[in-house]
Enzyme design. Structure first.
Site, PDB file in Angstrom:
ATOM      1  N   THR A   1       5.673   8.876   9.750  1.00 21.22           N
ATOM      2  CA  THR A   1       6.715   9.191  10.711  1.00 21.22           C
ATOM      3  C   THR A   1       7.575   7.968  10.954  1.00 21.22           C
ATOM      4  OG1 THR A   1       5.176  10.671  11.769  1.00 21.22           O
ATOM      5  CG2 THR A   1       7.121  10.069  13.011  1.00 21.22           C
TER       6      THR A   1
ATOM      7  N   THR B   1       0.485   4.801   6.500  1.00 25.00           N
ATOM      8  CA  THR B   1       0.221   3.447   6.013  1.00 25.00           C
ATOM      9  C   THR B   1      -1.117   3.302   5.291  1.00 25.00           C
ATOM     10  OG1 THR B   1      -0.662   2.847   8.174  1.00 25.00           O
ATOM     11  CG2 THR B   1       1.655   2.353   7.763  1.00 25.00           C
ATOM     12  N   ASP B   2      -2.070   4.192   5.554  1.00 26.59           N
ATOM     13  CA  ASP B   2      -3.409   3.994   4.990  1.00 26.59           C
ATOM     14  C   ASP B   2      -3.393   3.803   3.476  1.00 26.59           C
ATOM     15  OD1 ASP B   2      -4.442   4.166   7.474  1.00 26.59           O
ATOM     16  OD2 ASP B   2      -5.910   5.741   7.011  1.00 26.59           O
TER      17      ASP B   2
ATOM     18  N   LYS C   1      -2.811  -3.264   2.429  1.00 25.19           N
ATOM     19  CA  LYS C   1      -2.950  -3.173   3.880  1.00 25.19           C
ATOM     20  C   LYS C   1      -4.157  -4.007   4.273  1.00 25.19           C
ATOM     21  CE  LYS C   1      -3.210   0.096   7.722  1.00 25.19           C
ATOM     22  NZ  LYS C   1      -3.310   1.489   8.164  1.00 25.19           N
TER      23      LYS C   1
END
Ligand SMILES: [Zn+2]
Lengths: 622, 411
Positions: free
Chosen positions: B81, B157-158, B234
């Site tokens: 989002t 983002t994962d 990440k």
């Protein structure tokens, strides 16, 4: 009743920090730090959407919509949750239990399932841009017959260091918010209710104490006035005065409205550029400004400078509104010539804008954007003056007057905090919450059960050392002695610059529970190992590093050595006829007198020894 | 109660108190009501009765007019989002995918470009699959062919780094393909979504010609970093600056709020190639994370796969007891590539005995590739190169910046 006639209606909102070991949504301590202790800082922009700005004119809105940059201090006692860099931990159960306890003491009804909400706050005091808050209970009762509407559990905001710099140590400390109904009709009643609620909160023994740990907001209106919310009254004693001054302010504003209407005053003229008039002004502010605009308020002359509250005029209100656009303030012709502005300049100004004697001209200086925004704000506030009292949120100034902060917020903009699960409050859980004794009831009990003087009983009940007192009397220590020690003696020692806190600690450095040293000493008195008069000396010695044991011995040997002998001599001397008559047999009865005198503070054998010596001395003299 | 609908005005008894509120939903067997004060409370459903059912409120929306003189960017959304709207009446937060909605939520975007949007998926990024990567690659390719000056991919983002790596291998792109997301939800005034979105749009209209991830560079709102799709990982569960380039410097930075883009020397520039797509992937590949004492039986689950990447210890090791099982895998025809759990640094299986044994067993040293990138690359290589010897060699070649020949000091 004066205030009843004016139609005064007031309600309060109390915010009280809780003394939990961890914060509401993270595991950090609830400890305030000196700003110098910060170990890092970062900055963020908070994004305001239009609906968050409330009722403010377009220019001002544009100004505020600019990126707002906030800096934050971090500490070794804060974490990523405060940084808004980690999801919150579950709602702190300790804080919820305290909140429910307060609710119970106020006769409230708990919410079966407590939901944490995000309430938008974009002034920078919350890193996330919202404050987490949960409605915990509803419908309580007050001694004046009024109602407590709600009690909420929320997180404390970050503390402002200066301007747009905030300190994260305070952010997230649990806070209860108690909201009363608008059920108060006089300034004194507001004060009484605030004091009562403060007493209820302190009765839990689990709230923070000291300046800034409790804040009151007061909602006030009078007939034909408007609802005004005054934020952040920290001194309880000032509440009644704040209410009185707000009533006065609203009355005067209504009186100004009356006269404005009679004069046919209006705020219809467009702001005029008068920059050129002040190019050689003696006023530094006007000289420096790249743009100066004048707003002519027709029919306002004399009223803008009229006092509406101690130290405040209608002009102060115009100025507060203008400042929202970044200007330093305003000048108006009711107060000119002054501040380096000459009479000639005022005449030239009046001529330039075509102001009549009945008009007041307001000057706004700054850069173009600020000035245009500020003129609109001045016009807005002047229009309000024609209507009467605007609904506002105001902040308290020193002494009890107030200044404008922002329009009264509409319904708070809230949405669910999805990172925190709802917490059920089952009826079993609610039943198990202990109802604690109110401090006023406790004071009465201390008077009744322990024979304390009413004033001392109240002082003891409200003291932060009340738990130690309770423990002392449970140990069989004289209530009077315990109260005197915990109130007067500790205060005297503190006044001498000594740190009394170690005397009160109920854990040693390793965290092992111990009997606080002050109680060890009081037990020493009870067991007649030391005289009660010696308590201050013993405590002093302990603070200076002696162990309670050796401090008591040291004091006892000096006191019991010299003073006991003097006491024995005087007892014998006062009763010489009796002594002469009974001879050494007077020892028994005199022992009773002597023991009563030392109140059992000295070992009986020692008393007997000393008394015997004094007797033989006296009989020998004979 | 069972027939209450969201938005209904209801009356409810809590203890002895009567409360009124708007019915929102049911949760854990409780009815959630919104009070006029804005607070939600959970009450027993049986204690609620309907007062009235107000007509539904249609949210007002106005079309945002875009500046025709600005370059056209395409926003392809997969579920991450970058914009959302809160309905304060119900407390509902809805993600925004339509260009007008996004521009209303992030007005600054309209000064940078025009936008067209394409909603491909709305899934959590942990539910991504190689076949969705392929679909995404085709969609982005279409957008490039369709004349987009740059493409922005919004993504959870994962697993964003996996998808970015996958598109890096599948696409030859002459324009920026920028992955962006937010670490802190887009509904909060402090969200990183606005800054990340503005920075990614600035990169997308700029001089880059490769697949990149653009996210916060620090915890402050000072700049975004531009990471190469094959070197990014990440590295934090929740911080804004979770994404980091590993073993290399970022491709550049975007200052905020100036939105000035600075690219490092050595980045692939705009227009350096013709657009092309090679979208075959071999999904039968796996990633094995070695741990001490790991049973050789664990490897049987990997038997039959076309390729396996091992995240080994240190220089690229597994315990001696696992080596026979690995040899068997290789002998069965599985391409086995060694990477390191250290993430930083290069694999070298020639220093210690176990390493030499692994090489003898037929394991390919994955150099300084990130384990996840090596996995995606292995899928791509095996999907496109039928010859196993050539596939082995390709795993040790630099295709899309996933591999550096020299380990530089200071990165
Ligand atoms: Zn914390």
């Amino acid at each position: 009743m004066e205030y009843e006639r004016l139609g005064l209606v007031a309600g309060i909102e109390i915010h009280q920090q809780l003394n939990t070991s961890e914060k509401l949504f993270c595991r950090c301590p609830t400890e305030l730090r000196p700003f110098e202790a910060h170990n890092g800082e970062f900055f963020r922009y908070l994004r305001a959407t239009e609906s968050e700005l409330g009722e403010i004119d377009r220019a001002a809105r544009e100004e505020m919509k600019n990126l707002r940059k906030f800096r934050y201090y971090t500490y070794d006692s804060t974490c990523l949750v405060e940084n808004d860099e980690e999801p919150p931990a579950p709602l702190n159960p300790e804080a919820l239990a305290i909140c429910l306890q307060i609710a119970k003491m106020c006769g409230m009804t708990p919410i079966p399932q407590v939901h944490t909400m995000r309430k938008l706050v974009i002034d920078g005091s919350n890193t996330s841009g919202f404050q987490r808050t949960a409605l915990v209970a509803v419908n309580g009762t007050l001694p004046n017959g009024g109602a407590i509407e709600t009690i909420c559990l929320e997180e404390e905001a970050a503390q402002r260091v200066k301007d747009e710099v905030f300190s994260l140590d305070r952010l997230g400390i649990p806070l209860v918010e108690i909201t009363t109904s608008p059920c108060m009709r006089s300034p004194e009643e507001v004060q009484e209710i605030a004091e009562y609620l403060g007493m209820v909160l302190r009765s839990t023994g689990k709230v923070k104490r000291g300046l800034g740990t409790i804040r009151q907001d007061v909602n006030i209106s009078i007939r034909e006035g408007a609802r005004v919310e005054i934020k952040g009254v920290q001194e309880l004693d000032l509440i009644a005065e704040v209410v009185r001054r707000e009533v006065q302010r609203q009355q005067r504003l209504l009186s100004i409205r009356q006269r404005l209407r009679e004069r046919g005053a209006s705020v219809s003229r467009a702001p005029q550029d008068v920059t050129a008039l002040f190019s050689h002004s003696g006023s530094k502010i006007l000289m420096k400004a790249s743009r100066i605009m004048a707003v002519t308020l027709a029919g306002f002359a004399g009223l803008v400078g009229e006092e509406i509250q101690a130290g405040r005029r209608l002009g102060s209100e115009l100025s507060d509104y203008a400042k929202k656009c970044g200007v330093g303030g305003i000048f108006h012709t009711d107060e000119l010539p002054a501040y380096g502005v000459t009479a000639e300049e005022v005449s030239a100004l009046r001529a330039e804008v075509g102001a009549a004697d009945a008009d007041c001209v307001v000057l706004v200086a700054g850069d173009t954007r600020q000035v245009e925004c500020a003129c609109q704000q001045v016009i807005l506030r002047a229009e309000h003056a024609l209507e009467g009292v605007p609904e506002e949120t105001r902040k308290m100034l020193e002494g009890g007057s107030t200044s404008y902060m922002r329009p009264l917020p509409g319904a708070a903009r809230m949405y669910p905090e999805t990172d925190v699960l709802p917490v059920p409050v089952t009826s079993e859980f609610w039943e198990e919450i202990p109802r604690v004794e109110l401090l006023n009831a406790k004071a009465e009990r201390f008077r009744r059960e322990h024979g304390l003087d009413a004033a001392v009983a109240r002082q003891m009940a409200y003291s932060e050392h009340v738990m130690l007192f309770q423990r002392a009397v449970d140990l069989g220590i004289s209530a009077t002695l315990a109260a005197r020690t915990l109130i007067a003696t500790l205060k005297e020692l503190s006044r001498d610059g000594l740190d009394v806190r170690p005397l009160l600690a109920d854990r040693d450095r390793e965290g092992v529970p111990v009997l606080p040293e002050v109680l060890q000493v009081l037990l020493g008195v009870k067991d007649a190992r030391v005289g009660k008069e010696a308590v201050p000396d013993v405590l002093r010695r302990i603070i200076q590093g002696e162990s309670p044991e050796s401090a008591m011995q040291a004091v006892e040997s000096t006191a019991a050595g010299a003073d006991l002998e003097a006491l024995a001599r005087s007892i014998v001397r006062e009763r010489m006829p009796f002594v002469r008559e009974k001879g050494m047999e007077a020892l028994g009865p005199l022992m009773g007198v002597m023991m009563k005198e030392v109140r059992g503070a000295v070992d009986g054998r020692k008393v007997s020894q000393v008394l015997k010596a004094a007797l033989s001395e006296a009989l020998g003299e004979k | 109660m069972s027939d209450l609908r969201s938005g209904d005005l209801v009356r409810c008894f809590v203890g002895g108190s009567e409360l009124k509120g708007t019915y929102i939903t049911s949760r854990d067997g409780m009815a959630v009501l919104k009070m006029d004060s804005g607070y939600n409370i959970g009450v027993f459903p049986g204690d609620c009765t309907l007062i009235e059912r107000p007509p539904p409120v249609k949210p007002e929306r106005e079309e945002v007019i875009q500046d025709p003189s600005l370059p056209m960017l395409s926003i392809v959304s997969t579920g991450g989002t970058i914009a959302s709207r809160i309905d304060y009446r119900t407390g509902a937060v809805t993600s925004q995918f339509d260009a007008s909605d996004i521009l209303r939520a992030i007005p600054g975007l309209s000064a940078i470009a025009r936008y067209r949007t394409r909603k491909l998926y709305t899934i959590l990024s942990e539910n991504m699959t190689p076949s969705i990567w392929q679909e995404l690659a085709r969609a982005v390719y279409d957008e490039i062919k369709g004349g987009a000056r740059g493409v922005i991919v919004t993504h959870g983002t994962d697993t964003m780094a996996y998808s970015a790596a996958a598109l890096s291998f599948m696409l030859d792109t002459p324009v920026p393909v920028v992955f962006v997301g937010s670490q802190r939800s887009a509904d909060r005034p402090s969200s990183d979504n606005v800054m990340n979105a503005l920075c990614s749009a600035s990169v997308a209209v700029g001089d880059l010609g490769e697949v990149a991830v653009v996210m916060h560079g620090t915890t402050s709102d000072d700049r975004c970093a531009i990471h190469r799709g094959t070197r990014v990982r990440k590295m934090h569960t929740s911080r804004r600056d979770a994404f980091q380039s590993i073993g290399v410097s970022p491709l550049g930075y975007v200052d905020y709020p100036s939105l000035k883009v600075t690219l490092s020397p050595g980045t692939r520039g705009r227009g350096a190639c013709e657009p092309a797509i090679h979208d075959r992937l071999e999904p039968a590949c796996g990633l094995l994370y070695f741990s001490p004492g790991m049973s050789p039986d664990m490897l049987s689950a990997y038997s039959g796969l076309k390729g396996v990447v091992i995240a080994g210890s240190g220089l690229g090791h597994v315990s001696t007891s696992l080596i026979p099982a690995i040899r068997e895998l290789v002998n069965e025809g599985t391409l086995v590539v060694m990477t390191s759990q250290c993430l930083h640094g290069r694999v070298c299986d020639r220093v210690y005995d176990t390493g030499r044994d692994l090489i003898r067993a037929g394991v390919v040293e994955g150099e300084d590739m990130l384990p996840e990138t090596a996995l995606v690359k292995l899928m791509w290589v095996l999907g496109n190169e039928p010859d196993s010897q050539r596939a082995r060699r390709m795993m040790q070649e630099n295709l899309k910046g996933e591999y550096t020949r020299r380990s530089l000091h200071g990165v």
